[in-house]
Design an enzyme around this catalytic site. Structure first.
Site, PDB file in Angstrom:
ATOM      1  NE  ARG A 162      -3.823   0.332   1.670  1.00 37.02           N
ATOM      2  CZ  ARG A 162      -4.446  -0.568   2.517  1.00 37.02           C
ATOM      3  NH1 ARG A 162      -4.369  -0.680   3.896  1.00 37.02           N
ATOM      4  NH2 ARG A 162      -5.378  -1.336   1.928  1.00 37.02           N
ATOM      5  CE1 TYR A 163       0.095   4.043   4.241  1.00 32.92           C
ATOM      6  CE2 TYR A 163       0.374   1.635   5.229  1.00 32.92           C
ATOM      7  CZ  TYR A 163      -0.225   2.855   4.928  1.00 32.92           C
ATOM      8  OH  TYR A 163      -1.473   2.970   5.754  1.00 32.92           O
ATOM      9  CB  CYS A 183      -6.862 -10.720  19.980  1.00 37.48           C
ATOM     10  SG  CYS A 183      -4.655 -10.922  20.424  1.00 37.48           S
ATOM     11  CB  CYS A 231      -8.505 -10.686  15.475  1.00 35.66           C
ATOM     12  SG  CYS A 231      -7.401 -10.792  14.018  1.00 35.66           S
ATOM     13  NE  ARG A 233      -3.733  -8.361   8.536  1.00 31.55           N
ATOM     14  CZ  ARG A 233      -2.858  -7.986   9.085  1.00 31.55           C
ATOM     15  NH1 ARG A 233      -2.250  -8.742  10.191  1.00 31.55           N
ATOM     16  NH2 ARG A 233      -2.321  -6.770   9.219  1.00 31.55           N
ATOM     17  CG  ASP A 246      -8.840  -1.765  12.004  1.00 30.66           C
ATOM     18  OD1 ASP A 246      -8.680  -0.412  11.791  1.00 30.66           O
ATOM     19  OD2 ASP A 246      -7.936  -2.326  11.908  1.00 30.66           O
TER      20      ASP A 246
HETATM   21  C1  LIG Z   1       0.588  -0.714   8.946  1.00 32.72           C
HETATM   22  C2  LIG Z   1       0.953  -1.140   7.562  1.00 32.72           C
HETATM   23  C3  LIG Z   1       2.330  -1.140   7.379  1.00 32.72           C
HETATM   24  C4  LIG Z   1       3.270  -0.261   8.157  1.00 32.72           C
HETATM   25  O1  LIG Z   1       3.070   1.017   8.512  1.00 32.72           O
HETATM   26  P1  LIG Z   1       3.827   1.823   9.222  1.00 32.72           P
HETATM   27  O2  LIG Z   1       3.407   2.934   9.401  1.00 32.72           O
HETATM   28  O3  LIG Z   1       5.270   2.116   8.642  1.00 32.72           O
HETATM   29  O4  LIG Z   1       4.237   1.256  10.722  1.00 32.72           O
HETATM   30  C5  LIG Z   1       2.656  -1.450   5.959  1.00 32.72           C
HETATM   31  N1  LIG Z   1       1.763  -1.793   5.005  1.00 32.72           N
HETATM   32  C6  LIG Z   1       0.092  -1.985   5.500  1.00 32.72           C
HETATM   33  C7  LIG Z   1      -0.612  -2.492   4.615  1.00 32.72           C
HETATM   34  C8  LIG Z   1       0.004  -1.626   6.831  1.00 32.72           C
HETATM   35  O5  LIG Z   1      -1.240  -1.759   7.116  1.00 32.72           O
END
Ligand SMILES: *Cc1c(COP(=O)(O)O)cnc(C)c1O
Length: 434
Positions: A116-117, A133, A136, A138, A297
């Site tokens: 995603r990032y 948990c 959860c 997921r 969530d």
């Molecule tokens: C949380 C998450 C990350 C890591 O995010 P950080 O803010 O860098 O800890 C990476 N990919 C996904 C899809 C996430 O949900």
């Protein structure tokens, strides 16, 4: 804090040896998975017994003997119990609930891997947890098979990472990656370590909380080989910090594993500024940096755990300035639909004009900062080659979000599918054909 019961005082484990108890494989093999077993550890009403059975179809119950031994047998509001024991509320699915609220499966170039990032990926290595948990996020997949993924799927994900130069940070999660055997885990970590552009590997694991016996010398010496290694764990409440979990954290920290903690804000469990302050201070005392507090969530069947977002802001208000700066986590909401993590917090900027910013501190004292006068926009020095060097390493700086406006690349940002776009397009076509 209440006393921890000796496990031998619980009839179910009266004859268990110390060696068995401290063996994580014994802990996994003897998890509590039925109401009959649970009933021997805590007092359950008939109604609760019936409910536990009904909720098991939604998300598997499995509680390590260690974690179960921390439960208060008489108090339904015991935080340990709330995290581990199903309740009738899980069958309450609300209109806003979703199976995959974070759209993790949508942003998956390869099944099980979410990209995603720009520079980091989420790598789900197993659907197994040592303990499930109840909050959860997921739930759609956690505990589905209660075992590790087939090797071929893991290899596909590693191939994607190898072929994608921009990925410098790999987050191993699941399930809980530390439920894998050390050999299987090493297979993954060693392959990632060979990839030149992967700079860090992060473990996301609740094992220090729910099964600290897993933090063995063997595991830690494996993890230590592949530096830099970070581990984010998942303490939600100070009661979870026990002598056994503290030993596990110390072993990780002594071996150079950088420790962080992610909590989830849970109604009736930790939605209290004092509980959170106690938690973050104890974490720091154990060399764990509080990293995130998550807003709960919109996953299905966890609506009863949710608080308002305001509660999280109030908690940060009670921490920032009041305690060690690095004991203060970020409060984040992982905004549904794949929007992703967004930090939220109190406002400290009270006002501003063209020379002055008026700010307040945690006490409510108000002051001002005078900004420099007559500044020209800063320009890059000609000899700086950092952008070029990063591009050569596959880390080109894509213009994303507001950075496009700041750099002057665009003057405005707008959604791709506005109604007026299609209206304007239709008008253009009409004019062309007129
Ligand atoms: C949380 C998450 C990350 C890591 O995010 P950080 O803010 O860098 O800890 C990476 N990919 C996904 C899809 C996430 O949900």
């Amino acid at each position: 804090m209440p006393e921890i019961r000796s496990y031998r005082s619980i009839p179910l484990w009266r004859d268990v040896t110390e060696e068995q108890w401290n063996d994580w494989r014994w802990q996994i093999a003897h998890r509590i998975t039925t109401v009959e077993q649970l009933d021997q550890v805590i007092h359950l009403s008939d109604e609760e017994k019936e409910v536990v059975d009904r909720s098991l179809s939604l998300l598997r119950m499995a509680i390590t003997p260690y974690y179960a031994s921390l439960m208060d047998p008489d108090d339904r509001a015991c935080p340990i119990r709330m995290r581990a024991v199903p309740t009738v509320y899980e069958t309450d699915i609300r209109p806003e609930d979703e199976a995959d609220p974070l759209a993790e499966d949508v942003d998956s170039p390869v099944p099980g891997l979410t990209h995603r990032y720009p520079d980091r990926v989420l790598f789900l290595v197993t659907d197994q947890c040592s303990m499930y948990c109840r909050h959860c996020t997921r739930r759609r997949m956690a505990g589905e098979t209660d075992r590790a993924l087939p090797q071929s799927r893991v290899d596909d994900m590693i191939d994607y990472i190898r072929e994608t130069r921009g990925v410098r940070d790999v987050l191993l999660s699941g399930g809980d990656p530390l439920t894998l055997s050390t050999d299987r885990l090493e297979y993954i970590v060693a392959r990632l370590h060979e990839i030149p552009h992967v700079e860090i590997v992060r473990y996301g694991s609740a094992v220090p909380v729910v099964m600290p016996q897993r933090i063995t010398d063997e595991l830690v010496s494996m993890m230590k080989k592949y530096q830099p290694a970070w581990l984010n764990t998942h303490f939600n409440h100070p009661k979870e910090i026990t002598p056994a979990s503290r030993r596990a954290l110390a072993k990780l920290a002594d071996n150079g594993i950088v420790l962080g903690n992610q909590s989830v804000l849970l109604r009736g469990l930790n939605d209290c500024p004092i509980i959170m302050k106690e938690l973050v201070q104890r974490l720091v005392h154990n060399r764990v940096r509080p990293y995130y507090i998550y807003q709960c969530d919109l996953s299905q069947g966890i609506g009863h755990f949710r608080t308002s977002i305001g509660k999280g802001i109030e908690i940060i208000e009670h921490l920032w300035g009041h305690t060690t700066g690095f004991a203060v986590p970020r409060f984040v909401n992982d905004v549904p639909g794949g929007v992703g993590k967004t930090p939220i917090g109190p406002n400290y900027v009270v006002s501003r004009n063209d020379r002055m910013v008026i700010l307040r501190n945690y006490e409510g004292t108000i002051g001002r900062y005078i900004e420099p006068e007559g500044l020209e926009p800063s320009e890059c020095p000609e000899e700086c080659k950092l952008c070029d060097e990063r591009r050569e390493r596959g880390l080109d700086e894509p213009q994303i979000g507001l950075s496009q406006i700041f750099s002057g690349a665009v003057g405005a940002l707008e959604p791709a599918d506005l109604d007026r776009h299609s209206r304007n397009e239709a008008a253009r076509r009409r004019r062309k054909h007129a």
